[in-house]
Design a protein around this motif. Structure first.
Motif, short mmCIF file in Angstrom:
data_model
loop_
_atom_site.label_atom_id
_atom_site.label_comp_id
_atom_site.label_asym_id
_atom_site.label_seq_id
_atom_site.Cartn_x
_atom_site.Cartn_y
_atom_site.Cartn_z
N GLN A 227 -37.42 -0.66 -24.93
CA GLN A 227 -38.82 -0.39 -25.22
C GLN A 227 -38.96 0.69 -26.30
O GLN A 227 -39.88 0.65 -27.11
CB GLN A 227 -39.56 0.08 -23.95
N SER B 158 -53.55 -1.22 -28.73
CA SER B 158 -53.99 -0.29 -29.76
C SER B 158 -53.40 -0.64 -31.13
O SER B 158 -53.99 -0.30 -32.15
CB SER B 158 -53.61 1.14 -29.37
N ILE B 159 -52.25 -1.34 -31.15
CA ILE B 159 -51.65 -1.66 -32.46
C ILE B 159 -52.42 -2.77 -33.17
O ILE B 159 -52.21 -2.97 -34.36
CB ILE B 159 -50.17 -2.05 -32.35
N SER C 108 -41.35 1.00 -33.91
CA SER C 108 -42.12 0.28 -34.93
C SER C 108 -43.50 0.90 -35.11
O SER C 108 -44.11 0.76 -36.17
CB SER C 108 -42.26 -1.19 -34.54
N LEU C 109 -44.01 1.60 -34.09
CA LEU C 109 -45.33 2.23 -34.23
C LEU C 109 -45.31 3.35 -35.26
O LEU C 109 -46.34 3.71 -35.81
CB LEU C 109 -45.81 2.79 -32.88
N SER D 126 -37.55 -8.68 -26.86
CA SER D 126 -36.82 -7.69 -27.66
C SER D 126 -37.49 -7.42 -29.02
O SER D 126 -37.10 -6.50 -29.71
CB SER D 126 -35.36 -8.10 -27.85
N LEU D 127 -38.50 -8.22 -29.38
CA LEU D 127 -39.20 -7.96 -30.64
C LEU D 127 -40.34 -6.97 -30.43
O LEU D 127 -41.04 -7.05 -29.42
CB LEU D 127 -39.80 -9.25 -31.20
N PRO D 128 -40.54 -6.04 -31.37
CA PRO D 128 -41.72 -5.18 -31.27
C PRO D 128 -42.99 -6.03 -31.38
O PRO D 128 -43.04 -6.97 -32.18
CB PRO D 128 -41.60 -4.26 -32.48
N GLU D 129 -44.01 -5.71 -30.58
CA GLU D 129 -45.27 -6.47 -30.63
C GLU D 129 -45.85 -6.48 -32.05
O GLU D 129 -46.44 -7.47 -32.48
CB GLU D 129 -46.31 -5.86 -29.68
N LEU D 130 -45.66 -5.36 -32.75
CA LEU D 130 -46.21 -5.25 -34.10
C LEU D 130 -45.60 -6.30 -35.02
O LEU D 130 -46.29 -6.89 -35.86
CB LEU D 130 -45.94 -3.83 -34.63
N LYS E 209 -38.40 -0.79 -29.68
CA LYS E 209 -39.62 -1.50 -30.08
C LYS E 209 -40.72 -0.51 -30.43
O LYS E 209 -41.47 -0.72 -31.38
CB LYS E 209 -40.09 -2.41 -28.93
N GLY E 210 -40.82 0.57 -29.66
CA GLY E 210 -41.86 1.58 -29.90
C GLY E 210 -41.68 2.28 -31.24
O GLY E 210 -42.67 2.73 -31.84
N VAL F 188 -49.03 5.13 -26.85
CA VAL F 188 -48.12 5.85 -27.75
C VAL F 188 -48.79 6.08 -29.10
O VAL F 188 -48.67 7.15 -29.69
CB VAL F 188 -46.81 5.05 -27.93
N ARG G 73 -50.75 -1.07 -25.46
CA ARG G 73 -50.13 -1.57 -26.68
C ARG G 73 -51.13 -2.34 -27.56
O ARG G 73 -50.92 -2.52 -28.75
CB ARG G 73 -48.94 -2.46 -26.31
#
Lengths: 213, 219
Positions: B153, A159-160, B159-160, A62-66, B156-157, B65, A157
């Motif tokens: 998702q 790419s971040i 955040s980009l 549930s956490l953003p990868e960033l 979470k996305g 994205v 992903r």
């Protein structure tokens, strides 16, 4: 315009190699540990390993990868553990990958009838042979689609990682845009590279399936 | 945790949290509203725009994205189109997410046996009624879990968007880290906020599946 593109091509190419190499390391870590976690939970007598694994998995899914990446990149330095940009990327995506792959393998494992375990035990197979010869060969075809779906998402992903200046595809693309002011040219090349990498996996996953059984 | 006692930091985080909530909500609602008509349109095998929609869906799912956000952020000004960062990020995120929802709904529709449509037509239902009363509820029941996890998702996305100059939650955390050097506390706090949004979506999914009574899923 073509000359500009050609001048940046070697850098873009090595960026694509770095993206692929990072992805390979992350897939290996998250695949192996996700599978190990699913097997451990399955074979444990107490419910605590399952609770711990589910807790870990829901947090990192549930956490953003960033946010996970920044946590390792900035947070590591705060406690004197400097992983560096590439190291933070591998650990961050590895943790998120284990959380996802655990679910994929758990699902595949639960689709295997209990009788397979009982039968193998009745034949006197050791635990290792039970998993290696009986369970794993039946699990992997079931897990394949979910695993590849997540692999595709990971490659994109990654790419971040440009945000912590890992010189993968998007980072070099950003540099090229800043240097040449040709956003469409370089973003087209970058997206083209991703399509080139991802298409075989997408095509493999979405090929028409033969009806099972 | 002293950084959290500073009212300025709380205000910054609260504003950023609302921004993340707003972007996520618009992207989730927008991409679902766009995906349904596209999925229904693709049910006609001879639809003239079929190829274009399928090509769009492939492109949106193959390109990262972040690359789509960069096209809008760096590319549009070159065409003389100047969008604020927030609408530009929302357009990019909707563009990317609609394709996934479209594919989930499509396979939801394709899982329904043709006999149901034929039978409903034989009973004298119009095409509109067949979709509204027979096909759409079943397609949603089948693709529900995928649509809900895609909603997470999308949160979470969002955040980009921090990487294209939108001051949402992740961007606020980097601002605070640069000021206070308390990365672990700040990111744990921010991570918990993302977890809260995900928990709300999981709760909604639970309510939706309970309202179905599961009978649609057990086909």
């Amino acid at each position: 315009m073509l000359e500009i593109a050609f001048a940046w091509l070697p850098q873009l190419f090595s960026a694509a190699i770095l993206t692929l190499a990072l992805a390979a390391v992350i897939f290996a870590i998250s695949g192996a540990l996700g599978l190990a976690l699913a097997l451990l939970v399955r074979s444990a007598a107490s419910p605590w390993p399952r609770r711990a694994a589910e807790g870990f998995s829901s947090i990192f899914r549930s956490l953003p990868e960033l946010v996970v990446l920044f946590f390792l990149f900035f947070g590591g330095v705060q406690i004197g553990l400097d992983l560096g940009a590439v190291g933070s990327t591998i650990v961050a995506f590895g943790l998120v990958g284990i959380a996802f792959d655990y679910q994929v393998f758990k699902g595949a494992l639960s689709a295997i009838p209990e009788g397979q375990f009982d039968g193998a035990r009745a034949l006197g197979l050791s635990r290792w042979r039970l998993f290696g010869l009986v369970i794993l060969p039946q699990m992997l075809p079931l897990a394949r689609k979910g695993w590849i779906t997540y692999a595709i998402a990971t490659i994109k992903r990654l790419s971040i990682a440009s945000a912590v200046s890992v010189s993968e595809i998007m980072y070099v693309t950003k540099q090229a845009i800043a240097a040449t002011n040709e956003p469409f040219l370089f973003l087209s090349i970058a997206i083209g590279l991703y399509i080139l990498i991802v298409t075989p996996l997408l095509a493999f996953n979405e090929r028409p399936q033969k009806a099972r059984r | 945790m002293q950084w959290l006692y500073d009212p300025a930091n709380i205000a910054l985080l609260a504003k950023a949290f609302l921004m993340t909530l707003m972007i996520s909500t618009i992207v989730i609602v927008g991409s679902n509203l766009l995906a349904l008509p596209l999925a229904i349109y693709l049910q006609k095998p001879a639809a003239p725009l079929r190829r274009i929609i399928i090509a769009y869906s492939f492109f949106a799912r193959a390109a990262p994205v972040l690359a789509i956000l960069f096209v809008l952020y760096y590319g549009l000004p070159r065409l003389g189109i100047f969008l604020e960062p927030v609408p530009s990020a929302i357009i990019g995120l909707v563009f990317a997410s609609t394709a996934y929802n479209l594919e989930f709904l499509r396979s939801g529709f394709e899982g329904i046996p043709d006999g149901q449509t034929d039978g409903a037509h034989a009973l004298g239902l119009t095409s509109w009624q067949v979709y509204r009363k027979i096909l759409i509820p079943q397609a949603y029941a089948a693709s529900g879990p995928a649509l809900f996890s895609n909603a997470i998702q999308m949160v979470k996305g969002s955040s980009l968007a921090s990487l294209v100059a939108v001051n949402e939650l992740t961007a606020a955390s980097t601002t605070l880290i640069a000021e206070t050097y308390r990365a672990i506390e700040i990111l744990t706090f921010v991570g918990a906020l993302y977890g809260l949004i995900a928990a709300v979506i999981i709760g909604l999914q639970w309510l939706y599946e309970r309202s179905l009574g599961w009978q649609h899923l057990r086909r």
